[in-house]
Design an enzyme around this catalytic site. Structure first.
Site, PDB file in Angstrom:
ATOM      1  N   ARG A 200       0.855  -1.194   0.000  1.00  0.00           N
ATOM      2  CA  ARG A 200       0.000   0.000   0.000  1.00  0.00           C
ATOM      3  C   ARG A 200       0.884   1.234   0.000  1.00  0.00           C
ATOM      4  O   ARG A 200       1.691   1.419   0.904  1.00  0.00           O
ATOM      5  CB  ARG A 200      -0.862  -0.039   1.262  1.00  0.00           C
ATOM      6  CG  ARG A 200      -2.159   0.661   1.109  1.00  0.00           C
ATOM      7  CD  ARG A 200      -3.014   0.407   2.312  1.00  0.00           C
ATOM      8  NE  ARG A 200      -3.669  -0.895   2.300  1.00  0.00           N
ATOM      9  CZ  ARG A 200      -4.551  -1.263   3.216  1.00  0.00           C
ATOM     10  NH1 ARG A 200      -4.844  -0.455   4.222  1.00  0.00           N
ATOM     11  NH2 ARG A 200      -5.131  -2.439   3.143  1.00  0.00           N
TER      12      ARG A 200
ATOM     13  N   SER B 196      -7.930  -0.372   0.587  1.00  0.00           N
ATOM     14  CA  SER B 196      -8.959  -0.545   1.617  1.00  0.00           C
ATOM     15  C   SER B 196      -9.651   0.759   2.000  1.00  0.00           C
ATOM     16  O   SER B 196     -10.314   1.378   1.196  1.00  0.00           O
ATOM     17  CB  SER B 196      -8.330  -1.235   2.821  1.00  0.00           C
ATOM     18  OG  SER B 196      -9.301  -1.506   3.784  1.00  0.00           O
ATOM     19  N   HIS B 197      -9.409   1.203   3.222  1.00  0.00           N
ATOM     20  CA  HIS B 197     -10.101   2.364   3.772  1.00  0.00           C
ATOM     21  C   HIS B 197      -9.294   3.644   3.612  1.00  0.00           C
ATOM     22  O   HIS B 197      -9.702   4.696   4.097  1.00  0.00           O
ATOM     23  CB  HIS B 197     -10.368   2.107   5.248  1.00  0.00           C
ATOM     24  CG  HIS B 197      -9.126   1.622   5.949  1.00  0.00           C
ATOM     25  ND1 HIS B 197      -8.700   0.327   5.836  1.00  0.00           N
ATOM     26  CD2 HIS B 197      -8.212   2.271   6.683  1.00  0.00           C
ATOM     27  CE1 HIS B 197      -7.565   0.187   6.491  1.00  0.00           C
ATOM     28  NE2 HIS B 197      -7.244   1.354   7.020  1.00  0.00           N
TER      29      HIS B 197
ATOM     30  N   ASP C 203     -16.261   0.098   4.197  1.00  0.00           N
ATOM     31  CA  ASP C 203     -15.083   0.838   3.741  1.00  0.00           C
ATOM     32  C   ASP C 203     -14.906   0.724   2.227  1.00  0.00           C
ATOM     33  O   ASP C 203     -15.731   0.122   1.536  1.00  0.00           O
ATOM     34  CB  ASP C 203     -13.830   0.379   4.493  1.00  0.00           C
ATOM     35  CG  ASP C 203     -13.349  -0.991   4.060  1.00  0.00           C
ATOM     36  OD1 ASP C 203     -14.182  -1.787   3.589  1.00  0.00           O
ATOM     37  OD2 ASP C 203     -12.137  -1.263   4.193  1.00  0.00           O
TER      38      ASP C 203
ATOM     39  N   ASP D 269     -13.159  -0.992   0.095  1.00  0.00           N
ATOM     40  CA  ASP D 269     -13.193  -2.271  -0.614  1.00  0.00           C
ATOM     41  C   ASP D 269     -14.237  -3.237  -0.056  1.00  0.00           C
ATOM     42  O   ASP D 269     -14.289  -4.396  -0.457  1.00  0.00           O
ATOM     43  CB  ASP D 269     -11.806  -2.928  -0.607  1.00  0.00           C
ATOM     44  CG  ASP D 269     -11.330  -3.270   0.789  1.00  0.00           C
ATOM     45  OD1 ASP D 269     -11.656  -2.532   1.730  1.00  0.00           O
ATOM     46  OD2 ASP D 269     -10.615  -4.281   0.949  1.00  0.00           O
TER      47      ASP D 269
ATOM     48  N   ASP E 284     -14.817  -4.651   2.936  1.00  0.00           N
ATOM     49  CA  ASP E 284     -14.662  -5.712   3.931  1.00  0.00           C
ATOM     50  C   ASP E 284     -14.921  -5.234   5.364  1.00  0.00           C
ATOM     51  O   ASP E 284     -15.196  -6.046   6.242  1.00  0.00           O
ATOM     52  CB  ASP E 284     -13.298  -6.424   3.808  1.00  0.00           C
ATOM     53  CG  ASP E 284     -12.119  -5.478   3.867  1.00  0.00           C
ATOM     54  OD1 ASP E 284     -12.343  -4.258   3.996  1.00  0.00           O
ATOM     55  OD2 ASP E 284     -10.976  -5.963   3.782  1.00  0.00           O
ATOM     56  N   ARG E 285     -14.855  -3.928   5.604  1.00  0.00           N
ATOM     57  CA  ARG E 285     -15.140  -3.441   6.964  1.00  0.00           C
ATOM     58  C   ARG E 285     -16.595  -3.023   7.102  1.00  0.00           C
ATOM     59  O   ARG E 285     -17.252  -2.682   6.111  1.00  0.00           O
ATOM     60  CB  ARG E 285     -14.289  -2.220   7.270  1.00  0.00           C
ATOM     61  CG  ARG E 285     -12.829  -2.532   7.365  1.00  0.00           C
ATOM     62  CD  ARG E 285     -12.053  -1.318   7.805  1.00  0.00           C
ATOM     63  NE  ARG E 285     -10.675  -1.705   8.058  1.00  0.00           N
ATOM     64  CZ  ARG E 285      -9.794  -0.947   8.681  1.00  0.00           C
ATOM     65  NH1 ARG E 285     -10.132   0.260   9.098  1.00  0.00           N
ATOM     66  NH2 ARG E 285      -8.569  -1.368   8.888  1.00  0.00           N
TER      67      ARG E 285
ATOM     68  N   THR F 234      -3.066  -9.138  14.746  1.00  0.00           N
ATOM     69  CA  THR F 234      -3.836  -8.291  13.845  1.00  0.00           C
ATOM     70  C   THR F 234      -3.567  -8.677  12.393  1.00  0.00           C
ATOM     71  O   THR F 234      -2.416  -8.834  11.998  1.00  0.00           O
ATOM     72  CB  THR F 234      -3.445  -6.825  14.070  1.00  0.00           C
ATOM     73  OG1 THR F 234      -3.881  -6.454  15.378  1.00  0.00           O
ATOM     74  CG2 THR F 234      -4.085  -5.910  13.045  1.00  0.00           C
TER      75      THR F 234
ATOM     76  N   GLU G 195     -12.393  -8.383  14.317  1.00  0.00           N
ATOM     77  CA  GLU G 195     -11.325  -7.529  14.817  1.00  0.00           C
ATOM     78  C   GLU G 195     -11.915  -6.196  15.235  1.00  0.00           C
ATOM     79  O   GLU G 195     -12.917  -5.738  14.671  1.00  0.00           O
ATOM     80  CB  GLU G 195     -10.290  -7.286  13.727  1.00  0.00           C
ATOM     81  CG  GLU G 195      -9.539  -8.526  13.313  1.00  0.00           C
ATOM     82  CD  GLU G 195      -8.450  -8.190  12.314  1.00  0.00           C
ATOM     83  OE1 GLU G 195      -7.311  -7.974  12.743  1.00  0.00           O
ATOM     84  OE2 GLU G 195      -8.749  -8.103  11.116  1.00  0.00           O
TER      85      GLU G 195
ATOM     86  N   SER H   3     -10.899  -3.487  14.446  1.00  0.00           N
ATOM     87  CA  SER H   3     -10.758  -2.543  13.342  1.00  0.00           C
ATOM     88  C   SER H   3     -11.931  -2.643  12.365  1.00  0.00           C
ATOM     89  O   SER H   3     -11.764  -2.507  11.171  1.00  0.00           O
ATOM     90  CB  SER H   3      -9.432  -2.788  12.628  1.00  0.00           C
ATOM     91  OG  SER H   3      -9.326  -4.149  12.250  1.00  0.00           O
TER      92      SER H   3
ATOM     93  N   LYS I  77     -12.754 -10.662   5.692  1.00  0.00           N
ATOM     94  CA  LYS I  77     -13.866 -10.108   6.439  1.00  0.00           C
ATOM     95  C   LYS I  77     -14.861  -9.541   5.432  1.00  0.00           C
ATOM     96  O   LYS I  77     -14.515  -9.321   4.267  1.00  0.00           O
ATOM     97  CB  LYS I  77     -13.398  -9.052   7.417  1.00  0.00           C
ATOM     98  CG  LYS I  77     -12.584  -7.920   6.828  1.00  0.00           C
ATOM     99  CD  LYS I  77     -12.033  -7.097   7.982  1.00  0.00           C
ATOM    100  CE  LYS I  77     -11.123  -5.989   7.512  1.00  0.00           C
ATOM    101  NZ  LYS I  77      -9.804  -6.441   7.094  1.00  0.00           N
TER     102      LYS I  77
HETATM  103  C1  G6P Z   1      -6.816  -4.363   7.565  1.00  0.00           C
HETATM  104  C2  G6P Z   1      -6.639  -5.812   7.868  1.00  0.00           C
HETATM  105  C3  G6P Z   1      -7.129  -6.105   9.250  1.00  0.00           C
HETATM  106  C4  G6P Z   1      -6.448  -5.237  10.268  1.00  0.00           C
HETATM  107  C5  G6P Z   1      -6.594  -3.791   9.885  1.00  0.00           C
HETATM  108  C6  G6P Z   1      -5.815  -2.826  10.770  1.00  0.00           C
HETATM  109  O1  G6P Z   1      -8.158  -4.036   7.514  1.00  0.00           O
HETATM  110  O2  G6P Z   1      -7.333  -6.616   6.934  1.00  0.00           O
HETATM  111  O3  G6P Z   1      -6.946  -7.458   9.524  1.00  0.00           O
HETATM  112  O4  G6P Z   1      -6.999  -5.413  11.534  1.00  0.00           O
HETATM  113  O5  G6P Z   1      -6.185  -3.590   8.564  1.00  0.00           O
HETATM  114  O6  G6P Z   1      -4.474  -3.025  10.629  1.00  0.00           O
HETATM  115  P1  G6P Z   1      -3.418  -2.015  11.244  1.00  0.00           P
HETATM  116  O7  G6P Z   1      -2.121  -2.721  11.053  1.00  0.00           O
HETATM  117  O8  G6P Z   1      -3.550  -0.714  10.493  1.00  0.00           O
HETATM  118  O9  G6P Z   1      -3.810  -1.838  12.678  1.00  0.00           O
HETATM  119 ZN    ZN Z   2     -10.955  -2.834   3.670  1.00  0.00          ZN
END
Ligand code: G6P
Ligand code: ZN
Length: 564
Positions: free
Chosen positions: A26, A118-119, A290, A292, A294-295, A359, A378, A380, A391
């Protein structure tokens, strides 16, 4: 485009730092658009497939952010030259992360390439990302991402069939001869396979009657917010076409390359619009996803906030309202280490196995593949199950609606009942985004040194007259119970005698600088405390966490960027 092309080998130079983080590579768009940068990483992903590469099928799609379509074009040309047999590509380059996982599993492909950050915000001045998912549909585990990284450090050239141009805005199948071999690009509808899967898992008719109202019950009003990310087309098909909600109940449902300037992260800070709309509106329920898809974030009436840790626990306690779990049974629950321990109490009471992992969603995959795990989540804002290996935001929303339909209660009532039965784990996370890396690293070193002093265990930490006794303190490490692989240095933990916890981690998903996360979790079984504000209840522990870490001194920050 001619139906027969030849590939070329292009000399390249090594780029440092192509090391995938918590969830893929990323970086800023400007990094990916450097000459050969994206090409190198794609070539490395393919080479890492080893003898699985020739003749394989891969899925390709992403969250619709800026540079996504261009990247799909490059992947098609590089895959063709590297003897991939077939690519399954989402129309317009759009596939949510859960949809990629679904499609990999359904068509038994060797994996997929997900184009997402992602987000993180999108656009020419924001972020892009490339993530590889394996044949189980889940994010590549450390041994695979390490291999990809290794290859990027030695890459001398990549292969490309530059004459291939596929119009991915059109659903179609294209066949091309590449160096005399057959190569196929199948551009598919982005939603069909995912929708079908959701219909297998949930009872859509019971969710529909909840949303429409039935037998004297008024319609349950929802507000679903796609945050201009990838979920738009999925929301329209599932919530409008299938479940019949009206257009005013779904917002931000057109994927935009810059997410309309939104930061597509469903939490109380970045989804403030949703929170405000629900606070002041007639809705019984709100959900946001989010970039993509998944959140998820779940809200009840008047924007009653369900923390992700509680969301996981409530779903765990009510999985039998979902047809899928009636079929599969409940194999186990899991949460990431920093996630609040609410689900542990459900597991203990119901005699279901509970796993704690570092994580990163990738750590759940092995447990699922080995049949140990049904539901996980999680803090997050990730919730999911073994229906796929990612997720799944929309899945979480449908799971909540199933539970509500079956219990016939409001979100708030469900939570209050849950706490009555299990007690309440108050949880909060403070994020300090974009700190200077040097200060953040020094702070982590300082904390680690402090908590590893022999006198730290057993010591008393006090603030505002409240005292906590340290029971254990370490840098968390994990041994995968399935394959014995080990993950070290996954976060600094301080566990107290009364079950409260303070955890410090550096985020692995940022694209620049360092983001410090401080997680605080504390358990209460006194019912008079259940309705209290988490910030109020946790204030003392938060103060202890900030003081002990010398966070203000090391970062110069007085306040967090985001509190969840
Ligand atoms: C992504 C992953 C999660 C993780 C999150 C936060 O969404 O898929 O599994 O919990 O990021 O990760 P970070 O390293 O930013 O706390
Ligand atoms: Zn995401």
């Amino acid at each position: 485009m001619s139906s027969a092309v030849t590939s070329r080998t292009i000399e390249t130079r090594v780029y440092d730092g192509q090391k995938p983080g918590t969830s893929g590579l990323r970086k800023a768009v400007k990094v990916f658009t450097q000459e050969h940068y994206t090409e190198n990483f794609v070539q490395a992903i393919l080479e890492a497939l080893g003898n699985q590469l020739a003749g394989c099928t891969l899925v390709v799609g992403g969250d619709g952010r800026y540079y996504g379509k261009e990247a799909v074009g490059k992947i098609i040309r590089i895959a063709a030259a590297n003897r991939v047999r077939k690519l399954i590509v989402g129309q317009n380059g759009i596939l949510s992360t859960p949809a990629v996982s679904t499609i990999i599993r359904k068509y038994k492909t060797q994996g997929g390439i997900v184009l997402t950050a992602s987000h993180n915000p999108g656009g020419p001045d924001a972020d892009f990302g490339i993530k590889f998912n394996c044949e189980n549909g889940g994010p590549a585990p450390d041994n695979v991402t390490n291999k990809i990284y290794e290859i990027t450090t030695q890459l001398k050239s990549y292969k490309i069939a530059s004459d291939i141009n596929v119009d991915i805005d059109k659903i179609q199948t294209i066949n091309v001869q590449v160096d005399g071999r057959e190569f196929t690009v199948d551009v598919i509808d982005s939603v069909n396979d995912y929708l079908e899967h959701m219909k297998d898992i949930f009872d859509f008719s019971s969710i529909k009657s909840l949303l429409q109202g039935s037998s004297g019950r008024p319609a349950f009003k929802v507000l679903i917010n796609g945050m201009n990310g990838v979920t738009g087309p999925y929301i329209k098909r599932i919530f409008s076409n299938e479940l019949g909600v009206d257009d005013s109940s779904i917002v931000n449902t057109t994927p935009l390359e810059n997410f309309g300037g939104l930061h597509p992260d469903p939490n109380l800070t970045y989804a403030k619009d949703l929170v405000d709309a629900i606070k002041n509106g007639p809705h019984d329920f709100g959900a946001a996803f989010d970039g993509d898809g998944d959140r998820n974030m779940i809200l009840g009436k008047s924007a009653f906030f369900v923390t992700p840790s509680d969301s996981l626990a409530v779903l765990a306690a009510n999985l039998n309202s979902i047809p899928y779990f009636k079929k599969t049974g409940i194999r186990g629950y899991a949460r990431s280490m920093p996630t609040g321990a609410a689900v542990d109490r459900v597991a203990a009471k119901t005699g279901v196995k509970l796993f704690e992992v570092p994580t990163g969603w990738k750590y759940f995959g092995n447990l699922m593949d080995a049949g140990h795990l049904s539901l996980c989540g999680e803090e997050s804002f990730g919730t999911g199950s073994d229906h796929i290996r990612e997720k799944d935001g929309i899945w979480a929303c449908l799971a909540w609606l199933s539970v509500i339909a079956s219990l016939g209660k409001s979100v708030e009532e469900i939570l209050l009942d849950h706490w009555q039965t299990y007690g309440r784990n108050f949880f909060t996370r403070y994020d300090y985004e974009n700190c200077e890396s040097e200060g953040a690293n020094k702070m982590m070193q300082y904390i680690e040194t402090e908590i590893q002093k022999s006198e730290f265990v057993g010591s008393k930490l006090t603030s505002a007259g409240k005292t906590y006794v340290v029971k254990l303190a370490d840098n968390y490490s994990y041994v995968d119970p399935v394959d014995g692989s080990q993950a070290n240095k996954q976060g600094l933990r301080i566990l107290f005698e009364d079950g409260s916890r303070i955890i410090y981690r550096l985020s692995g998903t940022g694209s620049s600088g360092a983001t410090i996360r401080v997680y605080v979790d504390s358990y209460e079984d006194d019912p008079t405390s259940f309705k209290k504000d988490a910030q109020e209840v946790l204030k003392t522990l938060v103060d202890i966490a900030l003081e002990l870490s010398k966070l203000r001194e090391y970062t110069g920050r007085d306040a967090p960027t985001v509190i969840t």
